[in-house]
Design a protein around this motif. Structure first.
Motif, PDB file in Angstrom:
ATOM      1  N   ALA A  46       6.469 -41.645 -57.284  1.00  0.00           N
ATOM      2  CA  ALA A  46       6.504 -42.025 -55.868  1.00  0.00           C
ATOM      3  C   ALA A  46       7.867 -41.712 -55.257  1.00  0.00           C
ATOM      4  CB  ALA A  46       6.179 -43.505 -55.729  1.00  0.00           C
ATOM      5  N   LYS A  47       8.920 -41.994 -56.005  1.00  0.00           N
ATOM      6  CA  LYS A  47      10.266 -41.719 -55.492  1.00  0.00           C
ATOM      7  C   LYS A  47      10.454 -40.231 -55.231  1.00  0.00           C
ATOM      8  CE  LYS A  47      15.157 -42.457 -56.539  1.00  0.00           C
ATOM      9  NZ  LYS A  47      16.135 -43.033 -57.497  1.00  0.00           N
ATOM     10  N   ASP A  48       9.960 -39.393 -56.137  1.00  0.00           N
ATOM     11  CA  ASP A  48      10.086 -37.944 -55.948  1.00  0.00           C
ATOM     12  C   ASP A  48       9.323 -37.477 -54.710  1.00  0.00           C
ATOM     13  OD1 ASP A  48      11.666 -37.712 -58.184  1.00  0.00           O
ATOM     14  OD2 ASP A  48      10.034 -37.078 -59.512  1.00  0.00           O
ATOM     15  N   LEU A  49       8.087 -37.964 -54.564  1.00  0.00           N
ATOM     16  CA  LEU A  49       7.255 -37.523 -53.453  1.00  0.00           C
ATOM     17  C   LEU A  49       7.779 -37.993 -52.103  1.00  0.00           C
ATOM     18  CD1 LEU A  49       3.603 -37.981 -54.768  1.00  0.00           C
ATOM     19  CD2 LEU A  49       4.632 -35.846 -53.973  1.00  0.00           C
ATOM     20  N   LEU A  50       8.364 -39.177 -52.085  1.00  0.00           N
ATOM     21  CA  LEU A  50       8.743 -39.789 -50.816  1.00  0.00           C
ATOM     22  C   LEU A  50      10.218 -39.636 -50.498  1.00  0.00           C
ATOM     23  CD1 LEU A  50       6.570 -43.016 -51.201  1.00  0.00           C
ATOM     24  CD2 LEU A  50       5.998 -40.876 -50.027  1.00  0.00           C
ATOM     25  N   SER A  51      10.894 -38.789 -51.241  1.00  0.00           N
ATOM     26  CA  SER A  51      12.310 -38.532 -50.981  1.00  0.00           C
ATOM     27  C   SER A  51      12.534 -37.599 -49.802  1.00  0.00           C
ATOM     28  CB  SER A  51      12.984 -37.946 -52.232  1.00  0.00           C
ATOM     29  OG  SER A  51      13.055 -38.926 -53.244  1.00  0.00           O
ATOM     30  N   SER A  52      11.450 -37.082 -49.247  1.00  0.00           N
ATOM     31  CA  SER A  52      11.518 -36.270 -48.037  1.00  0.00           C
ATOM     32  C   SER A  52      10.442 -36.758 -47.070  1.00  0.00           C
ATOM     33  CB  SER A  52      11.319 -34.784 -48.364  1.00  0.00           C
ATOM     34  OG  SER A  52      10.103 -34.590 -49.050  1.00  0.00           O
ATOM     35  N   LEU A  74      11.530 -51.925 -55.327  1.00  0.00           N
ATOM     36  CA  LEU A  74      12.283 -51.961 -54.078  1.00  0.00           C
ATOM     37  C   LEU A  74      13.565 -51.146 -54.173  1.00  0.00           C
ATOM     38  CD1 LEU A  74      11.825 -55.733 -53.183  1.00  0.00           C
ATOM     39  CD2 LEU A  74      10.694 -53.782 -52.098  1.00  0.00           C
ATOM     40  N   ALA A  75      14.257 -51.253 -55.306  1.00  0.00           N
ATOM     41  CA  ALA A  75      15.503 -50.509 -55.481  1.00  0.00           C
ATOM     42  C   ALA A  75      15.272 -49.006 -55.415  1.00  0.00           C
ATOM     43  CB  ALA A  75      16.150 -50.887 -56.810  1.00  0.00           C
ATOM     44  N   ALA A  76      14.121 -48.560 -55.933  1.00  0.00           N
ATOM     45  CA  ALA A  76      13.836 -47.123 -55.969  1.00  0.00           C
ATOM     46  C   ALA A  76      13.359 -46.582 -54.632  1.00  0.00           C
ATOM     47  CB  ALA A  76      12.775 -46.845 -57.043  1.00  0.00           C
ATOM     48  N   LEU A  77      12.688 -47.411 -53.826  1.00  0.00           N
ATOM     49  CA  LEU A  77      11.949 -46.885 -52.683  1.00  0.00           C
ATOM     50  C   LEU A  77      12.565 -47.197 -51.329  1.00  0.00           C
ATOM     51  CD1 LEU A  77       8.418 -47.797 -54.023  1.00  0.00           C
ATOM     52  CD2 LEU A  77       9.423 -45.512 -53.914  1.00  0.00           C
ATOM     53  N   VAL A  78      13.271 -48.308 -51.204  1.00  0.00           N
ATOM     54  CA  VAL A  78      13.843 -48.665 -49.909  1.00  0.00           C
ATOM     55  C   VAL A  78      14.877 -47.622 -49.495  1.00  0.00           C
ATOM     56  CG1 VAL A  78      15.278 -50.337 -48.689  1.00  0.00           C
ATOM     57  CG2 VAL A  78      13.387 -51.127 -50.117  1.00  0.00           C
ATOM     58  N   GLY A  79      14.754 -47.134 -48.289  1.00  0.00           N
ATOM     59  CA  GLY A  79      15.683 -46.133 -47.774  1.00  0.00           C
ATOM     60  C   GLY A  79      15.200 -44.715 -47.902  1.00  0.00           C
ATOM     61  N   LEU A  80      14.095 -44.481 -48.608  1.00  0.00           N
ATOM     62  CA  LEU A  80      13.580 -43.120 -48.727  1.00  0.00           C
ATOM     63  C   LEU A  80      12.963 -42.683 -47.403  1.00  0.00           C
ATOM     64  CD1 LEU A  80      11.837 -43.103 -52.233  1.00  0.00           C
ATOM     65  CD2 LEU A  80      14.158 -42.390 -51.639  1.00  0.00           C
ATOM     66  N   PRO A  81      13.173 -41.436 -46.991  1.00  0.00           N
ATOM     67  CA  PRO A  81      12.661 -40.986 -45.683  1.00  0.00           C
ATOM     68  C   PRO A  81      11.142 -40.950 -45.598  1.00  0.00           C
ATOM     69  CG  PRO A  81      13.676 -39.170 -46.898  1.00  0.00           C
ATOM     70  CD  PRO A  81      14.022 -40.417 -47.641  1.00  0.00           C
ATOM     71  N   GLY A  82      10.456 -40.898 -46.737  1.00  0.00           N
ATOM     72  CA  GLY A  82       9.001 -40.859 -46.714  1.00  0.00           C
ATOM     73  C   GLY A  82       8.330 -42.212 -46.731  1.00  0.00           C
ATOM     74  N   VAL A  83       9.104 -43.278 -46.789  1.00  0.00           N
ATOM     75  CA  VAL A  83       8.531 -44.631 -46.842  1.00  0.00           C
ATOM     76  C   VAL A  83       8.712 -45.300 -45.480  1.00  0.00           C
ATOM     77  CG1 VAL A  83       8.618 -46.896 -47.927  1.00  0.00           C
ATOM     78  CG2 VAL A  83       9.045 -44.845 -49.291  1.00  0.00           C
ATOM     79  N   SER A  84       7.576 -45.629 -44.841  1.00  0.00           N
ATOM     80  CA  SER A  84       7.662 -46.291 -43.542  1.00  0.00           C
ATOM     81  C   SER A  84       7.302 -47.765 -43.610  1.00  0.00           C
ATOM     82  CB  SER A  84       6.754 -45.590 -42.523  1.00  0.00           C
ATOM     83  OG  SER A  84       5.416 -45.561 -42.980  1.00  0.00           O
ATOM     84  N   ALA A 101      12.405 -58.771 -46.699  1.00  0.00           N
ATOM     85  CA  ALA A 101      12.902 -58.229 -45.436  1.00  0.00           C
ATOM     86  C   ALA A 101      14.411 -57.991 -45.487  1.00  0.00           C
ATOM     87  CB  ALA A 101      12.544 -59.170 -44.288  1.00  0.00           C
ATOM     88  N   ALA A 102      15.122 -58.879 -46.165  1.00  0.00           N
ATOM     89  CA  ALA A 102      16.570 -58.706 -46.286  1.00  0.00           C
ATOM     90  C   ALA A 102      16.923 -57.497 -47.134  1.00  0.00           C
ATOM     91  CB  ALA A 102      17.182 -59.971 -46.893  1.00  0.00           C
ATOM     92  N   GLN A 103      16.046 -57.155 -48.078  1.00  0.00           N
ATOM     93  CA  GLN A 103      16.281 -55.992 -48.949  1.00  0.00           C
ATOM     94  C   GLN A 103      15.767 -54.696 -48.348  1.00  0.00           C
ATOM     95  OE1 GLN A 103      15.254 -56.809 -53.248  1.00  0.00           O
ATOM     96  NE2 GLN A 103      14.494 -58.721 -52.372  1.00  0.00           N
ATOM     97  N   ALA A 104      14.878 -54.801 -47.357  1.00  0.00           N
ATOM     98  CA  ALA A 104      14.224 -53.602 -46.828  1.00  0.00           C
ATOM     99  C   ALA A 104      14.307 -53.566 -45.308  1.00  0.00           C
ATOM    100  CB  ALA A 104      12.773 -53.577 -47.293  1.00  0.00           C
ATOM    101  N   PRO A 105      15.515 -53.560 -44.759  1.00  0.00           N
ATOM    102  CA  PRO A 105      15.646 -53.585 -43.293  1.00  0.00           C
ATOM    103  C   PRO A 105      15.009 -52.349 -42.663  1.00  0.00           C
ATOM    104  CG  PRO A 105      17.748 -53.035 -44.334  1.00  0.00           C
ATOM    105  CD  PRO A 105      16.825 -53.454 -45.431  1.00  0.00           C
ATOM    106  N   GLY A 106      14.302 -52.573 -41.574  1.00  0.00           N
ATOM    107  CA  GLY A 106      13.711 -51.471 -40.837  1.00  0.00           C
ATOM    108  C   GLY A 106      12.344 -51.034 -41.301  1.00  0.00           C
TER     109      GLY A 106
END
Length: 264
Positions: A46-52, A74-84, A101-106
């Motif tokens: 998932a991290k590889d696919l959603l890194s763009s 959460l550590a792997a996925l929060v902040g990835l450009p492909g995760v909304s 929510a505190a770990q995944a702002p936005g």
């Protein structure tokens, strides 16, 4: 959003196909669809696919928040450009949602209510700064000991009511697990729409067309909604249409919601 398609994170080939399925949102699943021994691989895939960026919005269903895997997810996925957004399973406490929510702002957060306690606390959870709520009906059915859809009617209405009271969009229906029973899916969607749901999650692309057809307004519904909204432009308050139907402000707002679903 009308159609939401679940796809296992440990099948990256299926995830890529899901992007082209026509679903409004793809849900990459790290939880129930992935065997325990493949959890780590699924997270990495998932991290590889959603890194763009992705061609459609993508939510990720992380593992249970009270278990050992969610923190790594959460550590792997929060902040990835492909995760909304994130789907949060087995939520029965709004404090857990605040911590995520505190770990995944936005990110959009959609808690899944999958227990009697979660349903009882539906409004508190819906008021915890989330973008939507939904039922997880398989686990809820097991928790309640019910074996038919009729046994879930109260819980479904409770979640619809809680979402509305909290100012959230109408929830999407839970998945229909018999992928070959498209007629049963159609009937179930009709019942869900009558209860106030909007859209539905799917576990197979073949279900998407049935869901979309059931939940998108018909031409007759759109024509009625346009008539009501156009009449309301010139007449404030309650009004009568040419055919004698009486329309008030609540019906006008409902008509506007109908047009909004259709993109008008």
């Amino acid at each position: 959003m009308i159609t939401w398609l679940y796809v296992p994170a440990d099948r990256p080939d299926r995830v890529v196909k899901a992007f082209a399925s026509g679903a409004d949102v793809v849900i990459v699943d790290l939880e129930d669809a992935v065997a325990p021994e493949r959890k780590s691989y699924a997270r990495d895939a998932a991290k590889d696919l959603l890194s763009s960026p992705t061609p459609v919005p993508v939510h990720v269903r992380v593992n249970a928040l009270d278990g050992p895997l969610a923190s790594a997810d959460l550590a792997a996925l929060v902040g990835l450009p492909g995760v909304s957004g994130l789907r949060l399973p087995k939520v029965d406490d709004p404090l857990v949602v605040h911590r995520v929510a505190a770990q995944a702002p936005g990110l959009a957060l959609v808690p899944l209510l999958e227990s009697a306690l979660g349903v009882e606390r539906a409004f508190e959870i819906a008021s915890a700064g989330v973008t939507g709520i939904a039922l997880g009906e398989a686990d809820l059915s097991a928790d309640l000991g019910v074996s038919t859809e009729d046994g879930l009617t109260w819980a479904r209405s409770r979640v619809v009511l809680a979402a509305r009271a909290a100012g959230l969009p109408p929830p999407a229906q839970s998945v229909y697990t018999n992928v070959r029973d498209l007629e049963g899916l159609r009937r179930s969607c009709e019942r869900g729409r009558a209860l106030g749901f909007l859209g539905r999650a799917a576990i197979h692309p073949a279900q998407l067309e049935i869901i979309a057809h059931a939940y998108r307004p018909t031409e007759a519904e759109l024509a009625r909604a346009r008539e009501i909204v156009e009449a309301a432009v010139t007449d404030a308050g309650a009004l009568a249409l040419p055919d004698g139907r009486f329309v008030d402000a609540a019906l006008v707002e409902g008509a506007r919601r109908t047009l909004s679903v259709a993109g008008e």
